[in-house]
Design a protein around this motif. Structure first.
Motif, mmCIF file in Angstrom:
data_model
loop_
_atom_site.group_PDB
_atom_site.id
_atom_site.type_symbol
_atom_site.label_atom_id
_atom_site.label_comp_id
_atom_site.label_asym_id
_atom_site.label_seq_id
_atom_site.Cartn_x
_atom_site.Cartn_y
_atom_site.Cartn_z
ATOM 1 N N SER A 61 -0.232 -18.514 -8.055
ATOM 2 C CA SER A 61 -0.877 -19.653 -7.403
ATOM 3 C C SER A 61 -2.176 -19.237 -6.716
ATOM 4 O O SER A 61 -3.206 -19.913 -6.846
ATOM 5 N N ALA A 62 -2.139 -18.116 -6.004
ATOM 6 C CA ALA A 62 -3.317 -17.670 -5.263
ATOM 7 C C ALA A 62 -4.450 -17.218 -6.183
ATOM 8 O O ALA A 62 -5.628 -17.405 -5.866
ATOM 9 N N ALA A 63 -4.081 -16.637 -7.327
ATOM 10 C CA ALA A 63 -5.094 -16.108 -8.245
ATOM 11 C C ALA A 63 -5.448 -17.094 -9.357
ATOM 12 O O ALA A 63 -6.273 -16.791 -10.221
ATOM 13 N N PHE A 64 -4.785 -18.257 -9.350
ATOM 14 C CA PHE A 64 -5.029 -19.293 -10.360
ATOM 15 C C PHE A 64 -4.786 -18.772 -11.784
ATOM 16 O O PHE A 64 -5.597 -18.960 -12.692
ATOM 17 N N VAL A 65 -3.643 -18.106 -11.951
ATOM 18 C CA VAL A 65 -3.233 -17.620 -13.267
ATOM 19 C C VAL A 65 -1.765 -17.981 -13.457
ATOM 20 O O VAL A 65 -1.092 -18.409 -12.523
ATOM 21 N N SER A 66 -1.266 -17.786 -14.671
ATOM 22 C CA SER A 66 0.150 -18.041 -14.930
ATOM 23 C C SER A 66 0.970 -16.867 -14.402
ATOM 24 O O SER A 66 0.438 -15.769 -14.169
ATOM 25 N N GLU A 67 2.269 -17.087 -14.216
ATOM 26 C CA GLU A 67 3.133 -15.996 -13.774
ATOM 27 C C GLU A 67 3.157 -14.875 -14.795
ATOM 28 O O GLU A 67 3.196 -13.699 -14.442
ATOM 29 N N ALA A 68 3.134 -15.235 -16.080
ATOM 30 C CA ALA A 68 3.134 -14.219 -17.139
ATOM 31 C C ALA A 68 1.891 -13.343 -17.034
ATOM 32 O O ALA A 68 1.964 -12.105 -17.181
ATOM 33 N N THR A 69 0.741 -13.971 -16.748
ATOM 34 C CA THR A 69 -0.505 -13.205 -16.606
ATOM 35 C C THR A 69 -0.460 -12.313 -15.376
ATOM 36 O O THR A 69 -0.906 -11.159 -15.414
ATOM 37 N N SER A 70 0.106 -12.831 -14.289
ATOM 38 C CA SER A 70 0.197 -12.020 -13.070
ATOM 39 C C SER A 70 1.094 -10.807 -13.308
ATOM 40 O O SER A 70 0.787 -9.702 -12.848
#
Length: 219
Positions: A179-188
């Motif tokens: 959420s904070a980095a504006f990416v998907s959980e898979a990407t994180s």
């Protein structure tokens, strides 16, 4: 679905039996064996390659800290959860610094233990941020040159990975990081795996320790 293979390393037969019964009661888990010493635990991991090992800290012949260090140094993919009687224990911090993915107390509920196994197998850490920061502040030793520029300490990381690194170091969950980095959980998760690999770290908890010892964050 493949079962998660779990081993138990503890010198108390009654506790081991209880853990075996708990593990075998779950359709998605498989008991991968046990050992009563740290040395035996290292050999067990080398032989059986479990996904997760529950490792007591204090045992004869070799303690759980040294056993964890040897397992991590071997390059094994097995994730270690250390077992302890006391939460605020320097031995717990040492095990985490060595590469354990977290700890649980021996009086934890069966539900918590099962959740911990699943969490660690999924690549996360079993330790609430507040407890992590408390251990770090109590027992971690900042480097003499702590406070050096961020670019020096994590020079191997890309700008995006540095952003994710700092979020992990603050104790955020995968969902919170996404959420904070504006990416998907898979990407994180992909970024986190890359960060751990580049910095030679074994777990998210080690990111917290690394950040503190290098003066990158204050807790």
């Amino acid at each position: 679905m493949r079962q998660v293979r779990v081993a138990v390393v503890d010198d108390q037969p009654l506790f081991v039996s209880g853990m075996q019964m708990l593990i075998e009661s779950q359709p998605d888990l498989q008991f991968a064996g046990s050992a009563g010493t740290g040395r035996g635990g290292v050999d067990l991991v080398a032989r059986e390659a479990p996904d997760v090992v529950l490792m007591d800290i204090r045992m004869p012949v070799m303690d759980g800290i040294e056993a964890t260090r040897l397992i991590v140094a071997s390059g094994s993919a097995t994730r270690v959860i250390v077992l302890t009687t006391f939460q605020r224990d320097e031995a717990v911090f040492r095990a985490i610094r060595t590469g354990a993915s977290g700890f649980i107390t021996k009086d934890a509920t069966p539900e918590f233990i099962l959740a911990a196994i699943g969490t660690v197998h999924a690549g996360q850490s079993v330790l609430a941020p507040a407890a992590t920061f408390d251990l770090v502040k109590r027992y971690a030793t900042p480097r003499v040159d702590a406070g050096r520029p961020l670019e020096v300490a994590i020079a191997a990381l890309t700008p995006r990975e540095r952003e994710i690194f700092l979020l992990v170091a603050r104790g955020l969950s995968n969902a919170e990081i996404a959420s904070a980095a504006f990416v998907s959980e898979a990407t994180s998760k992909t970024h986190i795996r890359s960060i751990l690999s580049k910095l030679g770290l074994q777990s998210r908890i080690q990111v917290v320790v690394f950040a503190y010892e290098n003066g990158l964050l204050e807790y």
